[in-house]
Design a protein around this motif. Structure first.
Motif, short mmCIF file in Angstrom:
data_model
loop_
_atom_site.label_atom_id
_atom_site.label_comp_id
_atom_site.label_asym_id
_atom_site.label_seq_id
_atom_site.Cartn_x
_atom_site.Cartn_y
_atom_site.Cartn_z
N SER A 23 -10.05 -29.28 -10.01
CA SER A 23 -9.44 -28.11 -9.36
C SER A 23 -10.41 -26.93 -9.33
O SER A 23 -10.52 -26.24 -8.31
N TRP A 34 -5.69 -21.44 -4.11
CA TRP A 34 -4.38 -21.95 -4.52
C TRP A 34 -4.48 -23.30 -5.20
O TRP A 34 -3.52 -23.76 -5.82
N ALA A 37 -3.54 -23.39 -8.73
CA ALA A 37 -2.12 -23.38 -9.08
C ALA A 37 -1.65 -24.74 -9.58
O ALA A 37 -0.65 -24.82 -10.31
N ILE A 38 -2.36 -25.81 -9.22
CA ILE A 38 -1.95 -27.16 -9.66
C ILE A 38 -2.05 -27.29 -11.18
O ILE A 38 -1.04 -27.53 -11.85
N LEU A 40 -2.58 -24.90 -13.28
CA LEU A 40 -1.91 -23.76 -13.88
C LEU A 40 -0.42 -24.02 -14.03
O LEU A 40 0.14 -23.85 -15.12
N SER A 41 0.23 -24.46 -12.97
CA SER A 41 1.67 -24.72 -13.05
C SER A 41 1.98 -25.89 -13.99
O SER A 41 2.95 -25.83 -14.76
N ALA A 42 1.15 -26.94 -13.97
CA ALA A 42 1.35 -28.06 -14.89
C ALA A 42 1.20 -27.60 -16.34
O ALA A 42 1.97 -28.00 -17.21
N ILE A 44 1.67 -24.50 -17.53
CA ILE A 44 2.80 -23.64 -17.89
C ILE A 44 4.03 -24.49 -18.18
O ILE A 44 4.72 -24.28 -19.18
N ILE A 45 4.29 -25.48 -17.32
CA ILE A 45 5.44 -26.37 -17.54
C ILE A 45 5.29 -27.10 -18.87
O ILE A 45 6.25 -27.22 -19.64
N ASN A 52 3.84 -32.02 -19.94
CA ASN A 52 2.92 -31.69 -18.86
C ASN A 52 3.07 -32.73 -17.74
O ASN A 52 2.92 -33.93 -17.98
N VAL A 85 -4.43 -22.16 -19.56
CA VAL A 85 -3.46 -21.47 -18.71
C VAL A 85 -3.85 -20.00 -18.52
O VAL A 85 -3.79 -19.47 -17.41
N GLY A 89 -4.87 -18.71 -14.94
CA GLY A 89 -4.06 -17.61 -14.42
C GLY A 89 -4.89 -16.39 -14.07
O GLY A 89 -4.72 -15.80 -12.99
#
Length: 141
Positions: A23, A34, A37-38, A40-42, A44-45, A52, A85, A89
């Motif tokens: 990424s 963007w 964001a892949i 990053l969102s994984a 955070i989740i 993850n 993260v 971010g």
């Protein structure tokens, strides 16, 4: 009283690291921020819900039972994921605010750290160890 060690199979950790590296590289090459964001969102989740999505997907491709792989300490990986993260971010936000240099710095930093971890030296683990040493030294004074 027995203490249970929670672990993550190494191939799942490596899969997550490769997604971060790819990424970061694709973002730097394409300029399409963007993509950050892949992971990053994984991440955070994973931190919020304890699972993850990248690792969950990679788990489908394991050839052996997860316990048969070299284990990675889950708490250590959570610490590392927190650092990732934060860097992802800050990189994404910096690019969106058109602070391109800062975006490059954080994106390169997280990409390099993940790649170095794939190669065998975990920078996050080193930071975590040093932080624990510092806390211990303070506690004995």
């Amino acid at each position: 009283m027995e203490q249970t060690i929670r672990s993550i199979p190494r191939p799942l950790v490596k899969a997550n690291q490769w997604v971060i590296v790819c990424s970061a590289v694709f973002t730097l090459i394409s300029g399409f921020v963007w993509i950050l964001a892949i992971p990053l969102s994984a991440g955070i989740i994973g931190l919020v819900f304890g699972s993850n999505p990248i690792m969950s997907f990679a788990k489908l491709f394991l050839k052996k039972h997860p316990s048969e792989y070299i284990p990675e300490d889950r708490d250590q990986q959570q610490f590392n994921q927190t650092i990732a993260v934060i860097c992802l971010g800050l990189g994404l936000i910096s690019f969106l605010l058109e602070w391109t240099t800062v975006g490059y710095i954080f994106t390169i930093m997280v990409g390099m750290a993940a790649f170095i971890a794939i190669c065998g030296f975990c920078i996050g683990c080193f930071i975590h160890f040093q932080l624990n040493q510092y806390k211990y030294r303070r506690s004995i004074k």
